[in-house]
Design an enzyme around this catalytic site. Sequence first.
Site, PDB file in Angstrom:
ATOM      1  NE  ARG A 311      -3.746   0.076   1.350  1.00  0.00           N
ATOM      2  CZ  ARG A 311      -5.032   0.301   0.922  1.00  0.00           C
ATOM      3  NH1 ARG A 311      -5.512   1.821   0.361  1.00  0.00           N
ATOM      4  NH2 ARG A 311      -5.870  -0.626   0.753  1.00  0.00           N
ATOM      5  CD  GLU A 723      -7.120   2.356   6.608  1.00  0.00           C
ATOM      6  OE1 GLU A 723      -8.195   1.710   5.478  1.00  0.00           O
ATOM      7  OE2 GLU A 723      -6.045   1.847   6.337  1.00  0.00           O
TER       8      GLU A 723
HETATM    9  N1  MTE Z   1     -12.988   4.585  14.774  1.00  0.00           N
HETATM   10  C1  MTE Z   1     -13.279   4.274  15.056  1.00  0.00           C
HETATM   11  N2  MTE Z   1     -14.410   4.836  16.017  1.00  0.00           N
HETATM   12  N3  MTE Z   1     -12.611   2.922  15.767  1.00  0.00           N
HETATM   13  C2  MTE Z   1     -11.964   2.231  15.218  1.00  0.00           C
HETATM   14  O1  MTE Z   1     -10.722   1.829  15.391  1.00  0.00           O
HETATM   15  N4  MTE Z   1     -10.831   1.817  12.820  1.00  0.00           N
HETATM   16  C3  MTE Z   1     -10.564   2.239  11.931  1.00  0.00           C
HETATM   17  C4  MTE Z   1     -11.291   3.057  10.841  1.00  0.00           C
HETATM   18  N5  MTE Z   1     -12.310   3.997  12.366  1.00  0.00           N
HETATM   19  C5  MTE Z   1     -11.325   2.422  13.403  1.00  0.00           C
HETATM   20  C6  MTE Z   1     -12.329   3.989  13.000  1.00  0.00           C
HETATM   21  C7  MTE Z   1      -9.681   1.534  10.925  1.00  0.00           C
HETATM   22  S1  MTE Z   1      -7.818   0.934  10.833  1.00  0.00           S
HETATM   23  C8  MTE Z   1     -10.499   0.952   8.965  1.00  0.00           C
HETATM   24  S2  MTE Z   1      -9.575   0.172   8.618  1.00  0.00           S
HETATM   25  C9  MTE Z   1     -11.881   1.328   9.652  1.00  0.00           C
HETATM   26  O2  MTE Z   1     -12.606   2.542  10.714  1.00  0.00           O
HETATM   27  C10 MTE Z   1     -12.971   0.225   9.880  1.00  0.00           C
HETATM   28  O3  MTE Z   1     -13.921   0.164   9.379  1.00  0.00           O
HETATM   29  P1  MTE Z   1     -14.504   0.476   8.312  1.00  0.00           P
HETATM   30  O4  MTE Z   1     -14.029  -0.785   6.980  1.00  0.00           O
HETATM   31  O5  MTE Z   1     -16.402   0.468   8.023  1.00  0.00           O
HETATM   32  O6  MTE Z   1     -14.877   2.068   7.635  1.00  0.00           O
HETATM   33  N1  HPA Z   2      -5.551  -2.316   3.993  1.00  0.00           N
HETATM   34  C1  HPA Z   2      -5.956  -2.917   5.338  1.00  0.00           C
HETATM   35  N2  HPA Z   2      -5.545  -4.631   6.350  1.00  0.00           N
HETATM   36  C2  HPA Z   2      -5.363  -5.391   5.160  1.00  0.00           C
HETATM   37  C3  HPA Z   2      -5.186  -4.895   3.306  1.00  0.00           C
HETATM   38  C4  HPA Z   2      -5.834  -3.297   2.686  1.00  0.00           C
HETATM   39  O1  HPA Z   2      -5.315  -2.814   1.898  1.00  0.00           O
HETATM   40  N3  HPA Z   2      -4.481  -5.789   2.347  1.00  0.00           N
HETATM   41  C5  HPA Z   2      -5.126  -6.695   3.889  1.00  0.00           C
HETATM   42  N4  HPA Z   2      -4.980  -6.788   4.920  1.00  0.00           N
HETATM   43 MO1  MOS Z   3      -7.730  -0.466   9.167  1.00  0.00          MO
HETATM   44  S1  MOS Z   3      -5.366  -0.170   9.856  1.00  0.00           S
HETATM   45  O1  MOS Z   3      -7.661  -1.253   7.302  1.00  0.00           O
HETATM   46  O2  MOS Z   3      -7.739  -1.928  10.190  1.00  0.00           O
END
Ligand code: MTE
Ligand code: HPA
Ligand code: MOS
Length: 782
Positions: A311, A723
């Site tokens: 990534r 993210e």
């Molecule tokens: N928001 C909260 N409140 N708590 C979390 O742990 N994790 C983040 C983001 N927002 C997180 C968060 C991360 S690393 C990711 S990948 C996404 O939420 C995952 O959830 P989603 O795919 O439903 O957005």
């Molecule tokens: N993002 C987050 N988690 C992952 C990914 C990615 O692109 N690939 C494998 N695990």
């Molecule tokens: Mo988020 S770092 O893809 O759990």
Amino acid sequence: MPTVGQPIPHDSGKGHVTGEALYIDDLTPIADELFVEFVGSPVACGEIESVDVSQAKKLPGVVGVYTHRDVLGHNLFGPVICDERFLAEDRVEYVGQPVVVVAGETREAARAGRAAVKIRVTPDQPVLDIDTAIKRQQFLGPERRIERGDFDPAWQAAEHRIEGTFQSNGQEQFYLESQAAIAYPGEQGQLVVESSTQNPTESQAVLAEVLGLGMHEVVVRCKRMGGAFGGKETQGAIPALMAALVTQKTNRPARVVYTKDDDMKVTGKRHPYKTWYKAGFDSDGRLNAVKLDYYSDGGAAADLSTGIMERTLLHADNAYYLPNVRIKGRICKTNIPPNTAFRGFGGPQAIAVIENIIQEVAAKLGKDAYEIRRINCYGQAPRNTTPYGQEVKNNLLPEIFDRLAESSDYKKRLAEAEAFNSQSPTHLRGIAMTAVKFGISFTTRFLNQGNALVGVYTDGSVQVSTGATEMGQGVNTKIRQIVADEFGVGIERVLMMTTSTEKNINTSPTAASAGTDLNGAAAANACAAIKQRMAKFAADLFTDTNKDLAPSPNEIHFEDGHVFDRRDPDNRIEFGKFANLARMARIDLGARGFYATPGIDFDRETGRGNPFFYYTTGAAVAEITIDRFTGDLRVVGVDMLMDIGRMINPGIDHGQVIGGFVQGMGWCTTEQLVYNDAGELLSYSPTTYKIPNITDVPERFNFAFMDNGENARNIRSSKAVGEPPLMLGISAWAAAKHALGCVAGKEPVPLKLPATNEEVLMCLAGIEHKRRETEKPRSASR
Ligand code: MTE
Ligand code: HPA
Ligand code: MOS
């Protein structure tokens, strides 16, 4: 009224504040439950000489003490490369690496047992930084490359050139609920595990493999996490293993809850990076030749490092078109805990480098960095393809740049800051705009799938289970909205059930910001299957009552809690009554939905293809002040503008954007992981590790969203938001670099990330020292 697009409160919002929402350690212990602790390696690396558990075993209340010899399956796991031992065997590779698991009747007994275990290790010299690992050629996985055009001739021909190294430090996820799990014994060796995990399926697989069970003998459940931020994508499996091992040995329930100190000391974090860069550009600041050699600190095992580096390579460009570019990535093996996923997943480390390059290009040309960004921004063909060949479609970046510059009053504030800096002896001001273009999809293709189970009951209420896990981000609320709208019922009639491998099999981690994209789409597909059967039944029903109408299933509508023929809306049946009639007629009211993201392909070998379904983009302007005597850095203003499509839930998305930005700002400005020479983490609590608190949130904090409904390929035309905003926190760092640049002039500003107060002060002192040296008249220096 459709609920999609409405700021419906978070599913557990009330529960979060009242305490009604349960986390792992809130679950009431059942009779016979044991408490589990672990003993970690006392040193960063070496050969294990002896593990003496005899004293621990004799203690009252200690029920069991286990080492790798007690593992019945394979003591080895890893999400990509199988290189991680559950319990250390002959060697230890980082301080705190689990060696022994202790079970006690109480927490206190388990802790006493832990204290009584003696581990003797013949220590080796640990490798604790990227430079040493490179010198020793200690790497994890292969070197990876992405290349486009021809860097060498473009670099030779460039009007201007800069080169240097850029360092970014790691970051602790700092979820409020530590890693935790409870294992319950089932019949014939089967197990049910309640786990704080983003990845129930992987935990299930790892538990089965290590304990010598079939996957069908293990159920992993997750109601919610008290935050995860990537830290529970793989590493939630380790405490689950500890609990499950004890349950397997004792046939009793077993609970593990890491203390915050242990959690910070032994779990993986964001990868520190060191990057060697070269950039060639013309007098307008247009980048024509860019070379980037990224080295990450993977820690002692591979974990997700290869995906994270991938990534990074795919975000080297960020929002900027790079015609001739050579990108390489290597992962260093060191003696710190295996680093892992953290919001952004290698993206922030890449984006910080290119944004730093742009700040330096601007300084070198004596221009404003915004101009350099704007001129390099992805635009029309041919300036719309990434180094890996994916086209940037539906690209609002130029508009985002222009509108944000306008709405933030960037030019005026820049001029004010620079005028201020030229005459203030005490303070500096800095301002910068940075951008984000974040690729949405797992870069590992097979992970781009979701499944959901939807059931309609005969009172018209609905239960939904998906593979998505709730970590506070609101995925459950969003999917609930999607399902409520599908059936045209109120949100209160739909409930999101605990995520469980029993209901949703072979799921992907909730990660890569794609939780709602994948599982929401799967849930919608399940609803569609049920509705298709319902519509057919309704068509027959309405034909019976009104022969003239004779509707086809296409005419059947689900809205306002009713089912009706859209041509005859007054003749409607309440949804619950209808569901009951359907059951009487033996119509199936449940379905499993599946979704796989279409059209993504990326070839790792050639570094070319379309890894992403789409991009989430945005930009932020940050303004900071620096106290020249203390280095104290304050972020005083932030303006953000993002394209996150049509929001399913604007309230939740606002929260994600602000939270993400502030977390990124913490990475860039205050959060500093400090290890001693022995590889022990010194900053393992909030007293020594400074995450932003409420008083650090800038007073001026404006955010706005582009109204973009063009992302129809994704569920409800939404875009992933989890993210991307984190990477806009880099604007605060860039603003600090701008402020220091006002003192440095055309001299370099070697500011590292994070720009902590100390770092700012030392960088400023270095700049001032250098200036005094160069300003000294020649005669005086003799
Ligand atoms: N928001 C909260 N409140 N708590 C979390 O742990 N994790 C983040 C983001 N927002 C997180 C968060 C991360 S690393 C990711 S990948 C996404 O939420 C995952 O959830 P989603 O795919 O439903 O957005
Ligand atoms: N993002 C987050 N988690 C992952 C990914 C990615 O692109 N690939 C494998 N695990
Ligand atoms: Mo988020 S770092 O893809 O759990």
